[in-house]
Write a protein that holds these residues in place. Structure first.
Motif, PDB file in Angstrom:
ATOM      1  N   GLN A 175     -34.712  -4.834 -74.757  1.00 29.51           N
ATOM      2  CA  GLN A 175     -35.597  -5.976 -74.614  1.00 29.51           C
ATOM      3  C   GLN A 175     -36.923  -5.537 -74.008  1.00 29.51           C
ATOM      4  O   GLN A 175     -36.958  -4.981 -72.914  1.00 29.51           O
ATOM      5  N   LEU A 176     -38.002  -5.767 -74.734  1.00 29.46           N
ATOM      6  CA  LEU A 176     -39.334  -5.386 -74.271  1.00 29.46           C
ATOM      7  C   LEU A 176     -40.136  -6.623 -73.894  1.00 29.46           C
ATOM      8  O   LEU A 176     -39.975  -7.691 -74.501  1.00 29.46           O
ATOM      9  N   SER A 177     -41.013  -6.479 -72.928  1.00 32.29           N
ATOM     10  CA  SER A 177     -41.876  -7.598 -72.541  1.00 32.29           C
ATOM     11  C   SER A 177     -43.015  -7.725 -73.542  1.00 32.29           C
ATOM     12  O   SER A 177     -43.217  -6.869 -74.399  1.00 32.29           O
ATOM     13  N   GLU A 178     -43.793  -8.785 -73.408  1.00 31.95           N
ATOM     14  CA  GLU A 178     -44.899  -9.030 -74.325  1.00 31.95           C
ATOM     15  C   GLU A 178     -46.199  -8.373 -73.870  1.00 31.95           C
ATOM     16  O   GLU A 178     -47.241  -8.564 -74.499  1.00 31.95           O
ATOM     17  N   GLU A 179     -46.143  -7.581 -72.795  1.00 32.20           N
ATOM     18  CA  GLU A 179     -47.354  -6.923 -72.312  1.00 32.20           C
ATOM     19  C   GLU A 179     -47.840  -5.893 -73.335  1.00 32.20           C
ATOM     20  O   GLU A 179     -47.048  -5.101 -73.851  1.00 32.20           O
ATOM     21  N   THR A 180     -49.128  -5.891 -73.582  1.00 37.80           N
ATOM     22  CA  THR A 180     -49.708  -4.957 -74.554  1.00 37.80           C
ATOM     23  C   THR A 180     -49.402  -3.511 -74.176  1.00 37.80           C
ATOM     24  O   THR A 180     -49.072  -2.687 -75.036  1.00 37.80           O
ATOM     25  N   ARG A 181     -49.487  -3.194 -72.890  1.00 38.98           N
ATOM     26  CA  ARG A 181     -49.228  -1.836 -72.420  1.00 38.98           C
ATOM     27  C   ARG A 181     -47.811  -1.391 -72.766  1.00 38.98           C
ATOM     28  O   ARG A 181     -47.590  -0.255 -73.205  1.00 38.98           O
ATOM     29  N   VAL A 182     -46.856  -2.282 -72.598  1.00 35.90           N
ATOM     30  CA  VAL A 182     -45.454  -1.957 -72.876  1.00 35.90           C
ATOM     31  C   VAL A 182     -45.234  -1.763 -74.379  1.00 35.90           C
ATOM     32  O   VAL A 182     -44.555  -0.825 -74.811  1.00 35.90           O
ATOM     33  N   LEU A 183     -45.821  -2.636 -75.170  1.00 35.58           N
ATOM     34  CA  LEU A 183     -45.624  -2.575 -76.620  1.00 35.58           C
ATOM     35  C   LEU A 183     -46.254  -1.322 -77.230  1.00 35.58           C
ATOM     36  O   LEU A 183     -45.653  -0.662 -78.075  1.00 35.58           O
TER      37      LEU A 183
END
Length: 484
Positions: A175-183
């Motif tokens: 499960q990934l967050s919606e943060e641009t950095r994470v994606l």
């Protein structure tokens, strides 16, 4: 908006108009690109002179395309590369498959290429059990979503961060967050593995320089250079019209393309490749294949109405100003190439596809595309020519034929014209709701009701110009008689 194969242009457009996020995202992004283009072209100065020089280069090249293609092919082979000419999409895809089989490839990494989309190379490779991974971030996103690009330079314009996070989470099994950095970090990790595993790297070609046999790539991500240096084999997918004569001409295009596409003075990366790796060099592919695609392009050569469509440098500027594209996005066109350029190019490349022929009607003929085009392609004129061809080929409804016959009849005769206009003025009194900034058509039935659903109509004056002119002449005549 998901792609909707089998639906008509009208049905696809209706679905797009119901997608509020799509319309908002397209409107925001295209407006941002237009503003950045305006700023960067003003800073460059003499923009119209640059446009005219770009038009001249493209017109000269296309006029002598056979010469420059032959010169380019010879230079590529002299540099150690291989050149393949493909007459259509099927043949181009077979050439890619042939190279992949020869190399016993299991994996292909690909940078952004509209020509590869045109020939559906990803699907053909997948059918043979060969993995083909898009490495441009936007293309990677829509590949995971199993969709086609919705913009020539921003393929994932229609995707939300939430949707992207869901796609990446499913792909990565976490499960990934919606943060641009994470994606972006996830995409970087995943794609680096693919770069190292792939036997073949595939790219498009922004420009091919005839005098040296060089392939030029413009990109804002480092994936293009990874694709062309890490795999042992490099395949270039190139439309036959991508040629320019010289490095001097590239200077003009290097100013026109980035400013028209994204408003940048220069793209982050501009890569030039002349053949495969040479002895003593540390990077680059060991083998280079250039596949030059016709697929209907040569049919436009010598055609005074459509040859200029081959001048296109694929900047996407016409999409950003088109009122139709800005309302319905790219997927509603049902074509690899959306927007005004797609509405012209797709019918020409697919003359037997009835669905493509209706794209010429996805335009208001406002000519904003011509004003935005860095090489002055008159797309609005071509759209009119395509509509004429549809009429000549009987691709129009009976209702449309009757309507235009009635229109012609009324406007050929002064008396019938006056009667028609007076009748329409009386009808308008009962069908247009006045008193608002944008008067609406109401109380219409059948096709007329559907036509009026999203249109406003200025309320006509109570007295026509002709009637006012007649009254003025009568008053003038009376005044003359009194003076006598």
């Amino acid at each position: 908006m998901p792609e909707s194969p089998g639906l008509s242009l009208k049905e696809r457009s209706r679905l797009a108009l119901q997608d509020e996020f799509l319309r908002s995202a397209v409107r925001f992004t295209t407006e941002r690109l237009r503003n950045k283009k305006k700023e960067s072209t003003e800073r460059l100065g003499n923009w119209e002179e640059w446009r005219e020089r770009g038009r001249q280069i493209r017109a000269h090249t296309i006029q002598y395309l056979d010469y420059y293609l032959d010169l380019f092919a010879n230079r590529v082979e002299q540099a150690g590369g291989h050149v393949h000419f493909a007459k259509d999409a099927r043949e181009a895809a077979e050439m890619v498959l042939g190279i992949a089989r020869e190399k016993q490839a299991k994996s292909v990494v690909k940078s952004k290429s509209m020509v590869s989309e045109e020939v559906h190379v990803n699907q053909r490779l997948a059918e043979q059990g060969i993995e083909c991974i898009e490495t441009d971030l936007g293309e990677y996103i829509i590949q995971l979503a199993n969709q086609a690009p919705s913009h020539i330079i921003i393929p994932a314009i229609h995707q939300t961060r939430r949707q992207i996070a869901e796609l990446f989470s499913k792909e990565g099994g976490e499960q990934l967050s919606e943060e641009t950095r994470v994606l972006t970090a996830f995409a970087r990790r995943r794609l680096r593995e693919k770069f190292l595993q792939a036997e073949i790297g595939m790219t498009g070609c922004n420009f091919a320089i005839a005098e040296s046999g060089s392939v030029i790539l413009f990109s804002n991500e480092g994936n293009g250079r990874m694709v062309t240096t890490l795999p042992k084999t490099h395949i270039v997918m190139m439309g036959m019209e991508r040629i320019i004569p010289s490095w001097e001409d590239l200077e003009v295009m290097a100013n026109l393309l980035p400013r028209s596409a994204t408003g940048q003075k220069l793209t982050v990366y501009m890569s030039a490749m002349t053949g495969p790796r040479r002895r003593g060099e540390w990077d680059g592919a060991e083998e280079m294949h250039v596949i030059i695609l016709d697929n209907g392009r040569s049919n436009q050569l010598g055609d005074p109405e459509f040859q200029e469509v081959l001048h296109c440098i694929r900047c996407g500027a016409c999409l950003n100003v088109c009122p139709v594209y800005r309302h319905i996005g790219g997927h509603a066109y049902g074509s690899v190439y959306p927007g005004p350029i797609g509405a012209v190019l797709s019918p020409l490349l697919n003359p037997g596809d009835e669905q493509m022929q209706e794209l010429s009607y996805a335009s208001s003929l406002c000519a904003a595309c011509y004003e935005a085009c860095p090489v002055k392609i008159p797309l609005h004129d071509m759209l009119v020519h395509l509509r004429r061809k549809n009429v000549e080929s009987a691709r129009v409804s009976i209702g449309e034929k009757i309507a235009f016959k009635g229109f012609a009849s009324a406007f050929k005769n002064a008396r019938r014209y006056r009667i028609t206009m007076n009748t329409l003025r009386n009808i308008q009194k009962h069908t247009v709701r006045d008193g608002s900034k944008y008067p609406k058509l109401t109380r219409l039935a059948g096709p007329a009701k559907e036509w009026a659903e999203h249109r406003s109509l200025p309320f006509s004056e109570k007295k026509s110009f002709r009637d006012s002119w007649k009254t003025l002449q009568e008053e003038l005549a009376k005044s003359v008689r009194r003076d006598r």
